[in-house]
Each structure stands twice: as C-alpha cells, then as structure tokens.
Design a protein around this motif. Structure first.
Motif, PDB file in Angstrom:
ATOM      1  N   PRO A  14       4.165  11.010   8.688  1.00  0.00           N
ATOM      2  CA  PRO A  14       4.795  10.157   7.680  1.00  0.00           C
ATOM      3  C   PRO A  14       5.409   8.885   8.269  1.00  0.00           C
ATOM      4  CG  PRO A  14       5.338  12.443   7.257  1.00  0.00           C
ATOM      5  CD  PRO A  14       4.633  12.401   8.593  1.00  0.00           C
ATOM      6  N   SER A  15       5.911   8.954   9.497  1.00  0.00           N
ATOM      7  CA  SER A  15       6.488   7.753  10.100  1.00  0.00           C
ATOM      8  C   SER A  15       5.429   6.691  10.359  1.00  0.00           C
ATOM      9  CB  SER A  15       7.224   8.092  11.395  1.00  0.00           C
ATOM     10  OG  SER A  15       6.323   8.564  12.379  1.00  0.00           O
ATOM     11  N   ASN A  19       5.488   2.695   9.327  1.00  0.00           N
ATOM     12  CA  ASN A  19       5.166   1.607  10.254  1.00  0.00           C
ATOM     13  C   ASN A  19       4.029   0.738   9.738  1.00  0.00           C
ATOM     14  OD1 ASN A  19       7.152   2.380  12.066  1.00  0.00           O
ATOM     15  ND2 ASN A  19       5.779   3.717  13.196  1.00  0.00           N
ATOM     16  N   ALA A  20       3.019   1.344   9.124  1.00  0.00           N
ATOM     17  CA  ALA A  20       1.901   0.580   8.573  1.00  0.00           C
ATOM     18  C   ALA A  20       2.384  -0.359   7.479  1.00  0.00           C
ATOM     19  CB  ALA A  20       0.833   1.538   8.020  1.00  0.00           C
ATOM     20  N   ILE A  21       3.261   0.131   6.628  1.00  0.00           N
ATOM     21  CA  ILE A  21       3.798  -0.698   5.550  1.00  0.00           C
ATOM     22  C   ILE A  21       4.635  -1.839   6.127  1.00  0.00           C
ATOM     23  CG2 ILE A  21       5.388  -0.687   3.591  1.00  0.00           C
ATOM     24  CD1 ILE A  21       4.378   2.246   3.130  1.00  0.00           C
ATOM     25  N   LYS A  22       5.382  -1.529   7.157  1.00  0.00           N
ATOM     26  CA  LYS A  22       6.184  -2.562   7.822  1.00  0.00           C
ATOM     27  C   LYS A  22       5.283  -3.671   8.368  1.00  0.00           C
ATOM     28  CE  LYS A  22       9.542  -3.125  11.539  1.00  0.00           C
ATOM     29  NZ  LYS A  22      10.316  -2.450  12.576  1.00  0.00           N
ATOM     30  N   TRP A  23       4.185  -3.294   9.020  1.00  0.00           N
ATOM     31  CA  TRP A  23       3.242  -4.292   9.542  1.00  0.00           C
ATOM     32  C   TRP A  23       2.688  -5.146   8.413  1.00  0.00           C
ATOM     33  CZ3 TRP A  23       1.707  -5.990  14.233  1.00  0.00           C
ATOM     34  CH2 TRP A  23       2.154  -5.282  15.339  1.00  0.00           C
ATOM     35  N   LYS A  24       2.298  -4.523   7.334  1.00  0.00           N
ATOM     36  CA  LYS A  24       1.728  -5.277   6.209  1.00  0.00           C
ATOM     37  C   LYS A  24       2.750  -6.246   5.642  1.00  0.00           C
ATOM     38  CE  LYS A  24      -0.560  -6.520   2.520  1.00  0.00           C
ATOM     39  NZ  LYS A  24      -0.812  -7.931   2.471  1.00  0.00           N
ATOM     40  N   ASN A  25       3.973  -5.782   5.452  1.00  0.00           N
ATOM     41  CA  ASN A  25       4.994  -6.609   4.809  1.00  0.00           C
ATOM     42  C   ASN A  25       5.574  -7.690   5.713  1.00  0.00           C
ATOM     43  OD1 ASN A  25       4.742  -5.239   2.397  1.00  0.00           O
ATOM     44  ND2 ASN A  25       6.324  -3.771   2.911  1.00  0.00           N
ATOM     45  N   GLU A  26       5.555  -7.469   7.018  1.00  0.00           N
ATOM     46  CA  GLU A  26       6.181  -8.427   7.925  1.00  0.00           C
ATOM     47  C   GLU A  26       5.186  -9.325   8.662  1.00  0.00           C
ATOM     48  OE1 GLU A  26       8.895  -6.460  10.547  1.00  0.00           O
ATOM     49  OE2 GLU A  26       9.994  -5.531   8.902  1.00  0.00           O
ATOM     50  N   VAL A  27       4.010  -8.827   8.941  1.00  0.00           N
ATOM     51  CA  VAL A  27       3.067  -9.575   9.775  1.00  0.00           C
ATOM     52  C   VAL A  27       1.873 -10.102   8.979  1.00  0.00           C
ATOM     53  CG1 VAL A  27       1.585  -9.453  11.821  1.00  0.00           C
ATOM     54  CG2 VAL A  27       3.762  -8.218  11.789  1.00  0.00           C
ATOM     55  N   PHE A  28       1.345  -9.295   8.113  1.00  0.00           N
ATOM     56  CA  PHE A  28       0.102  -9.648   7.433  1.00  0.00           C
ATOM     57  C   PHE A  28       0.307 -10.054   5.978  1.00  0.00           C
ATOM     58  CE2 PHE A  28      -1.154  -6.298  10.591  1.00  0.00           C
ATOM     59  CZ  PHE A  28      -1.640  -7.185  11.523  1.00  0.00           C
ATOM     60  N   VAL A  29       1.419 -10.673   5.671  1.00  0.00           N
ATOM     61  CA  VAL A  29       1.739 -11.079   4.306  1.00  0.00           C
ATOM     62  C   VAL A  29       0.660 -12.017   3.778  1.00  0.00           C
ATOM     63  CG1 VAL A  29       3.413 -12.276   2.857  1.00  0.00           C
ATOM     64  CG2 VAL A  29       4.203 -10.838   4.741  1.00  0.00           C
ATOM     65  N   ARG A  58       6.470  17.013  10.157  1.00  0.00           N
ATOM     66  CA  ARG A  58       5.221  16.259  10.142  1.00  0.00           C
ATOM     67  C   ARG A  58       4.308  16.781   9.023  1.00  0.00           C
ATOM     68  NH1 ARG A  58       3.615  13.591  15.055  1.00  0.00           N
ATOM     69  NH2 ARG A  58       1.491  14.064  14.420  1.00  0.00           N
ATOM     70  N   GLY A  59       4.766  16.633   7.786  1.00  0.00           N
ATOM     71  CA  GLY A  59       3.953  17.062   6.669  1.00  0.00           C
ATOM     72  C   GLY A  59       2.735  16.171   6.508  1.00  0.00           C
ATOM     73  N   MET A  60       1.751  16.647   5.784  1.00  0.00           N
ATOM     74  CA  MET A  60       0.514  15.895   5.565  1.00  0.00           C
ATOM     75  C   MET A  60       0.690  14.875   4.449  1.00  0.00           C
ATOM     76  SD  MET A  60      -1.774  17.108   7.650  1.00  0.00           S
ATOM     77  CE  MET A  60      -1.848  18.506   8.733  1.00  0.00           C
ATOM     78  N   GLY A  66      -1.293   8.249  -0.291  1.00  0.00           N
ATOM     79  CA  GLY A  66      -1.916   7.108   0.382  1.00  0.00           C
ATOM     80  C   GLY A  66      -2.266   6.000  -0.589  1.00  0.00           C
ATOM     81  N   TYR A  67      -2.889   6.375  -1.701  1.00  0.00           N
ATOM     82  CA  TYR A  67      -3.224   5.376  -2.729  1.00  0.00           C
ATOM     83  C   TYR A  67      -1.960   4.732  -3.305  1.00  0.00           C
ATOM     84  CZ  TYR A  67      -8.266   6.000  -3.047  1.00  0.00           C
ATOM     85  OH  TYR A  67      -9.606   5.991  -2.788  1.00  0.00           O
ATOM     86  N   ALA A  68      -0.932   5.537  -3.498  1.00  0.00           N
ATOM     87  CA  ALA A  68       0.318   4.996  -4.055  1.00  0.00           C
ATOM     88  C   ALA A  68       0.938   3.963  -3.114  1.00  0.00           C
ATOM     89  CB  ALA A  68       1.312   6.131  -4.318  1.00  0.00           C
ATOM     90  N   GLU A  69       0.921   4.234  -1.817  1.00  0.00           N
ATOM     91  CA  GLU A  69       1.460   3.266  -0.850  1.00  0.00           C
ATOM     92  C   GLU A  69       0.616   2.001  -0.830  1.00  0.00           C
ATOM     93  OE1 GLU A  69       4.330   3.274   0.540  1.00  0.00           O
ATOM     94  OE2 GLU A  69       4.813   5.290  -0.113  1.00  0.00           O
ATOM     95  N   ALA A  70      -0.693   2.150  -0.862  1.00  0.00           N
ATOM     96  CA  ALA A  70      -1.574   0.981  -0.867  1.00  0.00           C
ATOM     97  C   ALA A  70      -1.331   0.126  -2.109  1.00  0.00           C
ATOM     98  CB  ALA A  70      -3.033   1.425  -0.809  1.00  0.00           C
ATOM     99  N   LYS A  71      -1.159   0.774  -3.240  1.00  0.00           N
ATOM    100  CA  LYS A  71      -0.902   0.037  -4.479  1.00  0.00           C
ATOM    101  C   LYS A  71       0.452  -0.671  -4.414  1.00  0.00           C
ATOM    102  CE  LYS A  71      -0.716   0.602  -9.457  1.00  0.00           C
ATOM    103  NZ  LYS A  71      -0.937   1.498 -10.580  1.00  0.00           N
TER     104      LYS A  71
END
Length: 109
Positions: A14-15, A19-29, A58-60, A66-71
């Motif tokens: 989950p962490s 981190n992936a969301i952080k990269w998208k929001n901070e670097v790849f805007v 470390r749940g799955m 995944g789709y919800a985060e992408a949206k």
C-alpha cells in the motif's frame, strides 16, 4: 509526440501506491501517465501467505482500489500485470503506445 510516464507500484505494498500518487501529483503534473499495478500473481497466493502479509501491514491492493486511485489522480491509464506470469503485458504495451500516439486517448476512468 507526447512523453508518457510509467509509474509502477506493487500489489502487496500500500505504501508504494501512496508513493506513486505522490510522483504523479508532484513530478508528472499534466503529463500522461500509465499507472501499473505489478506482482498481481501474489493475489493468488495461499491464505496462509496472505494472512502473514496482512499481519505485516502489507494487504493486497484490489483491482477496484487501483482503478479508484487512477481515477482520483487523473490523466492516467491503469493496467495490472505480472512479470512472473506475463499477465497484462500486452495491455501495458498497448496503453503506453496509445498514450504516446494520442494522450487524449487515455481512458476516462
């Protein structure tokens, strides 16, 4: 032609999604991104292995999560794959090619 970024996170971490969301929001805007959930073969592990993972925090990550985060973060195609089984490999390459040739083709999640 557009630059497309591929951000990968692990299904059992989950962490790594955070981190992936952080990269998208901070670097790849404003850039097209393919968000990739890797290691999906781990969803098929035995209940014993999953219970140890849950105890270790470390749940799955589910497909729906995944789709919800992408949206939520936008400008993103979402793909799940496994380097072990090869599942989703074709979908990943197709998403990257589509996003490169036509960033507007990213699915509206």
């Amino acid at each position: 032609r557009a630059t497309v970024y591929v951000i990968v996170f692990s299904v059992d971490s989950p962490s790594s999604v955070t981190n992936a969301i952080k990269w998208k929001n901070e670097v790849f805007v404003g850039s097209p991104v393919v968000l990739v959930c890797s290691n999906i073969e781990k969803r098929d592990e035995t209940e014993l292995v999953r219970s140890f993972a849950r105890k270790a925090g470390r749940g799955m990550i589910t497909t729906a999560e995944g789709y919800a985060e992408a949206k939520r973060i936008g400008d993103v195609a979402y793909v799940e794959c496994s380097s072990v089984t090869g599942a989703g490999k074709r979908s990943l390459f197709d998403a990257i090619i589509r996003a490169t040739l036509d960033p507007q083709s990213l699915p509206k999640l």
